[in-house]
Each structure stands twice: as structure tokens, then as C-alpha cells.
Design a protein around this motif. Structure first.
Motif, mmCIF file in Angstrom:
data_model
loop_
_atom_site.group_PDB
_atom_site.id
_atom_site.type_symbol
_atom_site.label_atom_id
_atom_site.label_comp_id
_atom_site.label_asym_id
_atom_site.label_seq_id
_atom_site.Cartn_x
_atom_site.Cartn_y
_atom_site.Cartn_z
ATOM 1 N N LYS A 182 0.846 -1.191 0.000
ATOM 2 C CA LYS A 182 0.000 0.000 0.000
ATOM 3 C C LYS A 182 0.884 1.244 0.000
ATOM 4 C CE LYS A 182 -4.443 -1.136 0.588
ATOM 5 N NZ LYS A 182 -5.628 -0.409 0.138
ATOM 6 N N PRO B 5 -0.380 4.691 -1.038
ATOM 7 C CA PRO B 5 -1.029 5.965 -1.388
ATOM 8 C C PRO B 5 -0.248 7.136 -0.797
ATOM 9 C CG PRO B 5 -2.230 4.895 0.396
ATOM 10 C CD PRO B 5 -1.184 3.916 -0.074
ATOM 11 N N ALA C 116 -4.470 10.241 2.543
ATOM 12 C CA ALA C 116 -5.211 9.591 1.478
ATOM 13 C C ALA C 116 -6.608 9.233 1.959
ATOM 14 C CB ALA C 116 -4.477 8.331 1.040
ATOM 15 N N THR D 35 -9.911 7.158 2.927
ATOM 16 C CA THR D 35 -9.984 5.880 3.624
ATOM 17 C C THR D 35 -11.067 4.981 3.038
ATOM 18 O OG1 THR D 35 -11.426 6.923 5.239
ATOM 19 C CG2 THR D 35 -9.100 6.801 5.796
ATOM 20 N N ASP E 73 -6.462 4.249 1.710
ATOM 21 C CA ASP E 73 -5.689 4.114 2.945
ATOM 22 C C ASP E 73 -6.527 3.388 3.997
ATOM 23 O OD1 ASP E 73 -4.339 4.296 5.284
ATOM 24 O OD2 ASP E 73 -4.377 6.485 5.420
ATOM 25 N N ASP E 74 -6.403 2.063 3.992
ATOM 26 C CA ASP E 74 -7.055 1.283 5.043
ATOM 27 C C ASP E 74 -6.076 0.202 5.512
ATOM 28 O OD1 ASP E 74 -6.972 -0.275 2.817
ATOM 29 O OD2 ASP E 74 -9.118 -0.675 2.700
ATOM 30 N N CYS E 75 -4.800 0.613 5.605
ATOM 31 C CA CYS E 75 -3.712 -0.343 5.813
ATOM 32 C C CYS E 75 -3.882 -1.184 7.068
ATOM 33 C CB CYS E 75 -2.382 0.387 5.860
ATOM 34 S SG CYS E 75 -2.117 1.495 4.474
#
Lengths: 500, 110, 240
Positions: free
Chosen positions: C41, C43, C47, C49, C228-230
Motif C-alpha cells: 500500500k 497511497p 489519502a 480511507t 488508505d485502510d492499511c
């Protein structure tokens, strides 16, 4: 001692210089030794068929990384990024313009991977074979990129030079052209557990020293434990926190926060390093191996949470990559984010009114905050985009009375790198590092002159080491540099509200 | 890289740190200090001695705070601070003093 | 195709070849972009979500050039004006491809002419910018001037047909309709039109082999398109 590095006088303004081709072409980081390379699985020295091997590996990476694949094709050379790199601003060398740095790889890409580059004369396509001269340029200029991603903010297509420089370094390592600073350190972290090579009994001694020191100064029994099975929290800090100043002042602060939170915690001697230089060299397997030690330590110690210390690029690796590299974290308590940044931990405690704070303890400081590049542009904190900017600021404002922002174009996602990130924090690149800090130094100078700022807080071990070393070249004292949790440490009233 | 002193050859790395730490002696320290443009006083030697003692036990240079505190205890509280160490070793207590004391160069974010 | 002049046959053949090069060339690059995995990931933060947020971010880049606006207002101005004008010009040109001409395309007629002038002027501006700014001059390749020059020449030949040597638009339209319905008819014997068409065909062939791929590539840029949901959702690297 090397001759004093010539510096520009700080004016408080950031000016975009005219180009001076070749200005830093002679900068060269020390090459890695045979054993550094071999330990990481790279050839010890440059292989005989290095050109073919490099081109072949480039092809492999093009198939494995969408970023590289797309970025090689779509740049239109608009120049939006050209004046955004701190190294260009500081050195004036046009190859330090992000687009030009990328073109060092793109011209080789065109030669071997595009129909036009293969068929037409190089003079028409701007393609180039991977010659000795090109390799020399690669080694020099891909080690003049701190992978800070500032260029990518301004690119209409989001092209990120960090991705390109990581790929370039990976290709060079693959053919036996490694950089000593990164590769030697990666060897240490994989053998000893941290970048400095601090062995367990030395780490234990250091932690005991901190414990005694806090006791002496505050009279409180704050613990700094190591390898304690069954602790709630595994704290993973950059190992510079166990060595340097002001790093250690921040580390001292983490311990006080845990103490007040009433949460049991421990450091691991097996995974005593948050930094992960595997990212800098663009090597996926090495990055994973370095991270894996932390997962293994967490499982071994049986902790419920992983909290990490102040380290910029490592927070990018931890926040953005860990879940992919060493996840899932299904063995941790799902109530908490994994990993959790110490700033998230501290702010949560402050918001729940769990810390008794005496702001006046920091009254001698007028504070500004330096957003570290990898935190700003490669990660997040909290639930909202931009939490990585708000969380640290909210903490500082809770522990200090006097806070001032630097120029809008130099903070948050527009922040300038300290000039020492990305595996460049090494003495032979001191000239580059001193020049690369120029935009940040000017922005800092402006608030020092105008608002009496005397402290710049930050949450990155590289930033702290770089600034303390290079700012004095511009007449800014090293004491200006502070760990964010150093300010917290100053303000915490121990025993105030334990376990609230 | 290498240098000769009193008929012995000493190998160093690119930054001038001794490669073979066992080769260190006071003459070597004196030589390295001269290379750095330093005039070794008793105060300088105090730092070197402490670094070597610590290294003997822990195989690593001490944290700067440990060093400052030790120096403060030995030479008086007013000298137990980073500024005093930087006055002695302008190249930094961690890097310059380690070099003269024959310790390996600290690596990492330092 | 009996009864067509050799020249008409040649142009029709070239047109189909150029169209095929554009179509298949572009498609294969897009496929390549889409098929290449994203191991991590990346981004550019901050960024969005959510997927919707990321789509909005990419849409902002495509429709308003938001990042370029942050980067350089003067380049943004030239680039944005050029692209909007180009879009209008293309919309106007649909009149030669569609029978009957849709209302929207008809409406785009008069502003489309203005757009042709503005587009060509913007290209001249962008050319001068590349020469005048030392940083831009340093990074500019022959390919950059070639793309600007080619499209500018297409604009100029188009404007000449509109304002100087008027072409027989009815004949042009029947020729184009013939091409796109795969029943070619005799092409108008108008040198300016032939030149215009030749340049356009050159652009069509050039497109998928050049930086003009930014048109499709921007949708695949991981730093813009990724969510962005790392920590919340585990991203799996398909090759590790």
C-alpha cells in the motif's frame, strides 16, 4: 576533520535556484563490503555480466511493481516536481530534480523495454544503454534521494520518485553494487536485533540507567523493562533511542506515559529496532525479515498490543506495510490498532484525562513541529486522513504553552525532509546532508526570528540525528532539536492519575 | 586505508576507524587525535578511558547520556553535559571520541 | 471498394492501420498496467480511507489536475486550458463521425472553433515555457517538443481549413462516415484535409508508444488510486 562545509546564509525564505549541472555528480556513498552484501543474499561484488543482469532484474521489477510499471511510462516531464526537492534547492544540481532523477532510470527503461527505444536512434528517443557512466550516475544520484515523497504530492499522476530510487537500489544490490551504510546496518539488525548492534546485556544496562536516572530526578519508580513475558505492550523503538540525545529523552517520556497509564510494557532484546532499512534499499524480502523479528518477539512475549516509538520511515513500514508483510495481527487485542503509534497512545490517554500535565514545565520553550516526511506522506494516525498531522500537534499543545507553526508550504503533507532520510545519514554524504536541510532550516529560521521559537519537536530518529548534526552549520544550536515525548516527559506529573 | 606508526601498519576503514580494535594503544590514539586536529588533554583521555572500559564490558559505545553522567561524576557536575563533550570533541562524542578510543563507528540513526 | 482512387484506398488503409495501432496499442498498455500487481500500500498520504474517496481523488486529478495546481500555477494554467480546449475540439469533431449530429455535438460547434484557436495558442505557450524556464529546458526531450508540435500542427491545419482555405465539410463527413462504417468512399481532394488527417493518424500511432499514455495511466497510479485502510484491511501481496 573535514573542511567546514560552505553554507548559504539563512534568510528565512526558500528560493528556487537556477540549475548548475553536475554540481553534485561527485557525491558517492561508500560502497558496501563483500560480507555486507553477501549476508543479505546479494553478490559480494559487482558481477561480470552486470549490465544484462541489471536489465533483466529491471524487467522482473516492472512485472512485480505496478508503481514502477506505470511511472516509467506516464511522466510527461511537466516539471511540477522539479523545484520541490530539498536536495535540488540545496545543491542546484538538476539531476536532483525528481523528474531528472527518474529520467536516469527512464532512459534505460526506454532503451530495453519500449519499441521506440529498441528501434529508433537514441538521439530521437532519449534512450540510453546501461553504460558504466550511467551506472555511476545511478549510484550517485539514487543515493541523493531521501525517498521523502514530496515530489509525489505535486505530480499530476502521483509519480513517486521514492519508488524509482528504491527500484534502482534494488537493481544495483542485485548485481553486487551495494551501499555500505544501509547494507552494513541491515546485517546488524538481522544478527543482533538492532541497527546499532547493541547486545542484550548492553541494552539491559542502558534501560537500568534510564530507570535510575528517572528515579534520581523525579523520585518515582518508573520501570523500563526488557524481555518481560506477559506484558500488555511490546514497545518497539528505533535503537537510536537507546543511544543518542535527544532520542533518549523521548524514550524516557514513553516510559512515563506507560507508567501513568498503568499499562505493563516491555522492550524486546530480540526485536530492539523499529527502523527498517529494507525499505530504503527496496528489497522486499529483507524488509520482511527485519519486520518478522517484531512479530516473532510479540508472539514469544505473549503481548496484547504493539506500540511503536518515534521513527519516521519505520512508521511508514509499520503502518502501511506490516499488515501485508507480517500480518494478520489476529493474536493481538483487536480493541487496539496494530501497530499503534506512541503518539496515538499518549493522545488517547490525554483525551481520557489520564495524564496529569504541568504545561509550565515547558515554559522555557517556544515550540514548533517538524512533520517527518515518511509520517506525513506515507502513513496515518488515528481515524481520519491527516491524523498524522493533528495527533502530534494536539499532544504538543497539551504539554506546552507556546506553540508556533512554520510556513504553510513547509509543514503537513508539504513538509520538507530533514535531508538525512532514505539511507543517506552517513558521514561521507555530509555535504549533501548540510545542503539538503536548507529549506527546512530557512523555515525554522523564520519562526525563530519572528516568534522566538527555540525548540523544534519531531517524531523521527533520523530527523533528530540529522538536525542535531547539520543545523549548527547554519548557526542553529543543536539543543533546538527535541523529541516530542521529551516535551511530554517534561510535563508529566508522575503519580498524578495512575491507571485512569 | 591504513597508516604506519612506529613501524607498525594500522588498517582503517573509509572513515579512519581502526579495523582491528586490538591494535589500539595510546600512541595510536594520539596519532588519530592529531589527524582530527585535536590536542589530547587529561579531560580528553578521561573520555577515551571511559569509552574503552565501557566497550570492554558491553561491546558497544555507551549511550551519550551514560557518558555525560560518568564524566560528570568524575570531573564535576558542571562537566556532565553534552556541551562539554562537544567542546572536547567537536566532531561529536559518539563518532570522534569513539574513533580515537579505537571503538568501531556507531551505525544507525546516529 | 471498387471505383475508389488509389489515394482514397491508401488513406483508408492508413486510417484503419492507425486506428488499430491506437486501439490495440492502448488497450495492451492498459491491460499491462491493470495486470501488474501492487505488492504494498503506497497511497500518498493523507489519502482517502474509502474506495469512493479514492475514486474522487483520481477524478479530481483527471478533471481538475489538482496536484499540478498545487505544484505550479502557470503550468497548470497552460496544461488545463489545453486539455479543456482539446476536449471541446474533440466533441465538436464528433459531428464528422455521427449521423445525424447529436444536439450536444451541434452545440459544441461554435465554442469548438474558439477552442481550436485557444488549444493551439496553449500549445505555443507550453512550448515557450519549456524553452524559457531553465529547469523545464533541462528536462525536456525531443519527444516533448514533438508531441506539442504535432498537436499544434493538427490545430493549425484544422484552423486553416476553417478560416483560410475552406474545405468541403459535407465531403469530409461522408468520407469519415464511410470509414467508420467500413464502406469507404472517395476522399475529398483537399491537400489541407489530407495533411490534417495524416498528422492525426501520426498522433494515433504515436499515442500508445509515448508519454501520452498518461491519459490512461493516471487511473492506475497507486499513489492516487489506492485506499488508505492499511491497518483495517490486510492488503495481500500476490507474489510473496
Amino acid at each position: 576533520m573535514a573542511a567546514k562545509i560552505e553554507t548559504e546564509t539563512l534568510t528565512g525564505d526558500i528560493n528556487i535556484p537556477s540549475i548548475q549541472p553536475g554540481a553534485t555528480a561527485h557525491y558517492k556513498s561508500n560502497p558496501a563490503k563483500e560480507d555486507h552484501n553477501k549476508f543479505l543474499g546479494f553478490p559480494g561484488a559487482r558481477v561480470e555480466n552486470w549490465r544484462e543482469a541489471a536489465v533483466e532484474h529491471m524487467g522482473e521489477l516492472l512485472g512485480k511493481y505496478k508503481s514502477l510499471r506505470v511511472f516509467m511510462d506516464i511522466c510527461v516531464r511537466c516539471g511540477s516536481c522539479a523545484d520541490k526537492c530539498h536536495y535540488y534547492i540545496g545543491t542546484r544540481d538538476p539531476n536532483n530534480m525528481p523528474v531528472a532523477r527518474q529520467e536516469l532510470m527512464r532512459k534505460v527503461y526506454r532503451k530495453y523495454f519500449t519499441p521506440a527505444g529498441k528501434l529508433l536512434p537514441d538521439s530521437l528517443t532519449g534512450a540510453s544503454e546501461l553504460t558504466e557512466a550511467v551506472m555511476t550516475e545511478w549510484y550517485s544520484y539514487f543515493h541523493q534521494c531521501s525517498q521523502c515523497r514530496r515530489c509525489s504530492v505535486y505530480c499530476p499522476y502521483g509519480i513517486d520518485t521514492a519508488e524509482v530510487s528504491m527500484a534502482a537500489r534494488e537493481i544495483m544490490d542485485h548485481v553486487g553494487i551495494g551501499q555500505k551504510y544501509c547494507n552494513e546496518i541491515l546485517g546488524k539488525v538481522l544478527k543482533v536485533g538492532n541497527n546499532l548492534g547493541i547486545e542484550p546485556h548492553a541494552l539491559k544496562n542502558t534501560l537500568e540507567f534510564v530507570e535510575e536516572d528517572v528515579k534520581e530526578v523525579t523520585g518515582a519508580d518508573v520501570r523500563y523493562p526488557m524481555d518481560e513475558k506477559g506484558a500488555d505492550v511490546l514497545l518497539v523503538a528505533p535503537s537510536a533511542d537507546f543511544f543518542s540525545t535527544p532520542h533518549i529523552e523521548g524514550f524516557t517520556g514513553y516510559g512515563k506515559v506507560f507508567h501513568e497509564a498503568g499499562v505493563s510494557w516491555t522492550v524486546s532484546s530480540y526485536a530492539s529496532e523499529f527502523a527498517n532499512f529494507g525499505m530504503f534499499i527496496g528489497n522486499y524480502d529483507t524488509m520482511k525479515k527485519v519486520a518478522q523479528r517484531i512479530r516473532d518477539a510479540a508472539l514469544d512475549l505473549g503481548v496484547k498490543r504493539i506500540v511503536v516509538g518515534e521513527c519516521g520511515h519505520a512508521w511508514r513500514v509499520g503502518y502501511s506495510f506490516w499488515n501485508t508483510l507480517i500480518g494478520p495481527f489476529d493474536f493481538l487485542d483487536p480493541k487496539y490498532p496494530a501497530p499503534q503509534h506512541i503518539c496515538e497512545f499518549t493522545l488517547d490517554l490525554i483525551r481520557r484525562d489520564g495524564l496529569k500535565l504541568d504545561k509550565s514545565a515547558n515554559d522555557e520553550f517556544t515550540v514548533t513541529f517538524h512533520d517527518s516526511c515518511n509520517v506525513a506522506r506515507g502513513s496515518r494516525m488515528g481515524d481520519m486522513p491527516g491524523g498524522q498531522f493533528e495527533v502530534p500537534r494536539e499532544i504538543i499543545k497539551a504539554v506546552c504553552n507556546k506553540y508556533v507553526e512554520m510556513d504553510q508550504n513547509t509543514i503537513r503533507e508539504f513538509t520538507y525532509c530533514c535531508g538525512g532520510g532514505g539511507g543517506l545519514l552517513t558521514d561521507e554524504l555530509m555535504d549533501l546532508r548540510v545542503k539538503g536541510v536548507l529549506p527546512r532550516a530557512n523555515a525554522l529560521k523564520e519562526v525563530m526570528d519572528r516568534h522566538g521559537v527555540n525548540t523544534m519537536a519531531m517524531i523521527c530518529a533520523i530527523c533528530k540525528a540529522q538536525f542535531t548534526k547539520v543545523l549548527p552549520n547554519y548557526g542553529i544550536p543543536m539543543e533546538t532539536v527535541a523529541s516530542l515525548h521529551q516535551l511530554v516527559s517534561n510535563a508529566v506529573v508522575l503519580g498524578g492519575k495512575i491507571g485512569v | 586505508m591504513a597508516f604506519d606508526l612506529n613501524g607498525v601498519t594500522y588498517e582503517t576503514d573509509e572513515d579512519g576507524y581502526l579495523v582491528n580494535l586490538d591494535q589500539w594503544n595510546k600512541d595510536v590514539a594520539q596519532y588519530l587525535a592529531t589527524q582530527e586536529g585535536l590536542d589530547m588533554t587529561d579531560a580528553h583521555w578521561e573520555v577515551v578511558d571511559f569509552l574503552r572500559e565501557y566497550y570492554d564490558e558491553y561491546k558497544i559505545a555507551p549511550m551519550i547520556r551514560i557518558l555525560t553522567k560518568a564524566i560528570g561524576q568524575k570531573l564535576g557536575k558542571e562537566k556532565g553535559n553534552t556541551k562539554y563533550l562537544y567542546d572536547l570533541y567537536p566532531g561529536g562524542p559518539a563518532k570522534q571520541a569513539c574513533k580515537i578510543a579505537g571503538l568501531p563507528k556507531p551505525t544507525g540513526c546516529v | 471498394m471498387g471505383g475508389l482512387s488509389a489515394l482514397s484506398i491508401l488513406f483508408a488503409a492508413m486510417f484503419y492501420a492507425a486506428a488499430a495501432a491506437l486501439f490495440f496499442g492502448f488497450l495492451s498498455k492498459i491491460y499491462q498496467f491493470a495486470a501488474t500487481p501492487s505488492p504494498l500500500k503506497i497511497p500518498t498520504a493523507p489519502a482517502p480511507t474509502t474506495a469512493l474517496g479514492a475514486a474522487g481523488r483520481v477524478a479530481g486529478e483527471v478533471l481538475f489536475f489538482t496536484s499540478l495546481f498545487k505544484g505550479n500555477k502557470w503550468t497548470w494554467l497552460g496544461g488545463y486550458v489545453f486539455h479543456v480546449a482539446l476536449a471541446l475540439v474533440l466533441l465538436r469533431h464528433l459531428r464528422y463521425f455521427l449521423q445525424p449530429t447529436p444536439k450536444l455535438v451541434e452545440l459544441a460547434g461554435p465554442p469548438g472553433v474558439w477552442a481550436g484557436i485557444i488549444m493551439t495558442a496553449a500549445l505555443v505557450y507550453l512550448w515557450i515555457r519549456r524553452k524559457a524556464v531553465d529547469r523545464a529546458a533541462y528536462i525536456s526531450l525531443l519527444a516533448d517538443y514533438f508531441a506539442l508540435g504535432l498537436i499544434a500542427l493538427i490545430g493549425v491545419t484544422g484552423l486553416v481549413m476553417k478560416f483560410v482555405i475552406r474545405t468541403d465539410v459535407a465531403a469530409v463527413k461522408s468520407f469519415i462516415i464511410g470509414l467508420v462504417t467500413f464502406s469507404p468512399v472517395e476522399m475529398p481532394a483537399d491537400p489541407m484535409f489530407m495533411l490534417h488527417l495524416l498528422l492525426v493518424m501520426a498522433l494515433m500511432v504515436y499515442f500508445p508508444f509515448s508519454k501520452l499514455l498518461h491519459a490512461g495511466g493516471v487511473f492506475f497510479s497507486p499513489t492516487r488510486a489506492q485506499v488508505d485502510d492499511c491497518r483495517e484491511r490486510r492488503h495481500v501481496n500476490p507474489w510473496a
